[in-house]
Scaffold this active site. Structure first.
Site, PDB file in Angstrom:
ATOM      1  N   GLU A  15      -5.663   3.009  11.551  1.00 30.09           N
ATOM      2  CA  GLU A  15      -5.837   3.888  10.389  1.00 30.09           C
ATOM      3  C   GLU A  15      -5.095   5.207  10.590  1.00 30.09           C
ATOM      4  OE1 GLU A  15      -9.975   4.631   9.671  1.00 30.09           O
ATOM      5  OE2 GLU A  15      -9.591   5.798   7.852  1.00 30.09           O
ATOM      6  N   ASP A  19     -11.016  13.801   4.393  1.00 33.35           N
ATOM      7  CA  ASP A  19     -12.471  13.946   4.398  1.00 33.35           C
ATOM      8  C   ASP A  19     -13.050  15.127   5.180  1.00 33.35           C
ATOM      9  OD1 ASP A  19     -11.879  11.542   3.222  1.00 33.35           O
ATOM     10  OD2 ASP A  19     -13.382  10.401   4.315  1.00 33.35           O
TER      11      ASP A  19
HETATM   12  C1  DGY Z   1     -15.337   7.240   3.917  1.00 34.20           C
HETATM   13  O1  DGY Z   1     -16.350   6.611   3.619  1.00 34.20           O
HETATM   14  O2  DGY Z   1     -15.079   7.615   5.066  1.00 34.20           O
HETATM   15  C2  DGY Z   1     -14.325   7.458   2.898  1.00 34.20           C
HETATM   16  O3  DGY Z   1     -13.224   8.122   3.389  1.00 34.20           O
HETATM   17  C3  DGY Z   1     -14.818   8.072   1.648  1.00 34.20           C
HETATM   18  O4  DGY Z   1     -13.821   7.903   0.711  1.00 34.20           O
END
Ligand code: DGY
Length: 425
Positions: A393, A162
């Site tokens: 995560e 991201d």
């Molecule tokens: C988030 O909302 O952080 C996700 O990674 C988008 O896919």
């Protein structure tokens, strides 16, 4: 200890099960995510093979008519997540969903399940084959911009990485659309703000969504005319590997009708690989398509040529030299961003932390190409992180502390399927 962790991992998968599909973690990510589910299937396969295939089946239920499998499937509205279905406003498939995709590890997971299984697994893959081929076709057609030699991406979220500094090149070129509706972020309610993307990054993420909505989610327009267009070594190498794996499955199934098409995809990617080679970094790097500018840092996606069996011997050597340089700087491989870069932050989402699924595919590729020492180090580093901090995560690459989501599905799954020193399956 490892046995205890194995049980904890199974419990996490079972707890995150929402009836045939698995959420990445409760609250922060309350829907089905695309590549998360594929990795989760590997974990379920260690104790419940039917459930593993069901995870994949439910992901395919979200496929759009044009072939795209979206990055999130919204089976119900959940106030814990922004941006939810009312923001995306898509109607391409049977369920409301995101309007972009995610790295296509699906075919490679199918092949792994076939190889560790039997005739029944091949039968499951047979039932899914056409849908997966259609998805790969979508990447090659709808996500390859006019005149560009490689598949690209229109949104940082599509890469799965991201807020990696890789994307700043593309984000810097775009303005925040003043027409975006005011919104409340939910991620910073569930996670520490110092570990998540910035407000400006979110404004730009939402701006791209608005553009998608404005063009009725016409994917070719989103690719060719959208505000953000970058080439990603992650998607490039993952798709190249997935095309090879889907071709291997086609051969097992006797699907000769698909051989030429898949071989064509692979040849296109092989030819296009040089487009991502950044001579200044001696590495494969993300590239802004419109300006031709390269990102100047080694990300975890830069370590993927081995996984795709791609690159020249010199390019592979350059990649290994970069991994060696980085290994001397961090306590745990492979950081998501280059520790020598100014914007390296070992605790912030994709700006430094180690990600379990990246370690898995990087290590797999290194092992296959004979780089067994690094392959083993990458596997063991993830095992050490989980043993130290639990099923987070991702993890701070310097301290090993867990970051962001807890009781995380793909961390549990990859522990069971791969990282645990005590494989019980
Ligand atoms: C988030 O909302 O952080 C996700 O990674 C988008 O896919």
């Amino acid at each position: 200890m490892a046995l205890d962790l194995n049980q904890q991992a199974r419990d996490i998968l079972n707890r995150n099960d929402r009836g045939g599909y698995t959420v990445p973690t409760a609250r922060l990510y309350p829907y089905q995510w695309n590549w998360d589910s594929a990795f989760v299937a590997l974990g379920f396969a260690t104790f419940n093979r039917d459930r593993a295939w069901q995870e994949l089946e439910l992901l395919l239920q979200g496929q759009w008519d044009n072939g795209m499998i979206p990055h999130i499937i919204f089976r119900r509205d959940d106030p814990d997540y922004f941006p939810g279905p009312s923001v995306w406003q898509t109607s391409g498939g049977a369920f409301p969903s995101g309007g972009i995709s995610q790295p296509p590890v699906f075919a490679s997971v199918m092949l792994e399940l076939i190889e560790s299984g039997g005739a029944e697994d091949l039968g499951q893959a047979q039932a899914m084959f056409d849908q997966v081929l259609k998805w790969h076709r979508w990447f090659h057609h709808d996500r390859t911009p006019n005149g560009c030699p490689v598949v690209c991406t229109v949104h940082p979220w599509e890469t799965g990485r991201d807020n990696c500094p890789d994307w700043e090149l593309g984000l810097d070129r775009m303005d925040v659309d003043e027409g975006i509706e005011p919104y409340t972020r939910m991620d910073t309610v569930h996670a520490d703000v110092s570990e998540r993307p910035s407000k400006l990054q979110y404004d730009k993420y939402v701006t791209i969504i608005k553009f998608g909505r404005d063009v009725g989610w016409d994917q070719k327009r989103l690719t060719n005319e959208g505000p953000f267009l970058m080439a990603d070594p992650g998607i490039h190498f993952i798709l190249m590997r997935a095309d090879r794996d889907l071709l291997a499955i086609a051969k097992m199934l006797g699907r000769s009708d698909a051989f030429d098409e898949l071989q064509g995809f692979i040849s296109k990617s092989e030819t296009g690989t040089d487009y991502l080679w950044n001579p200044d970094m001696n590495a494969f790097c993300a590239r802004d398509v419109r300006s031709g500018t390269f990102s100047q840092g080694f990300s975890s996606a830069s370590a993927l040529p081995f996984y795709a069996d791609a690159g020249t011997p010199a390019q592979r050597q350059g990649t290994l030299d970069n991994i060696k340089r980085i290994a001397a700087k961090v306590d745990y491989l492979i950081p998501s961003w280059d520790p020598d870069a100014a914007d390296f932050e070992p605790q912030r989402y994709w700006c430094g932390p180690v990600w379990p699924q990246m370690n898995n595919i990087i290590s797999k590729g290194l092992a296959e190409q004979g780089e067994t020492d690094f392959a083993e180090q990458v596997r063991q580093d993830l095992a050490r992180l989980i043993e130290k901090s639990g099923f987070f995560e991702c993890f701070n690459t310097m301290t090993g502390d867990g970051c962001i989501g807890t009781d995380f599905s793909w961390t549990a799954a990859l522990w069971l399927a791969w990282a645990s020193p005590n494989q019980e399956n």
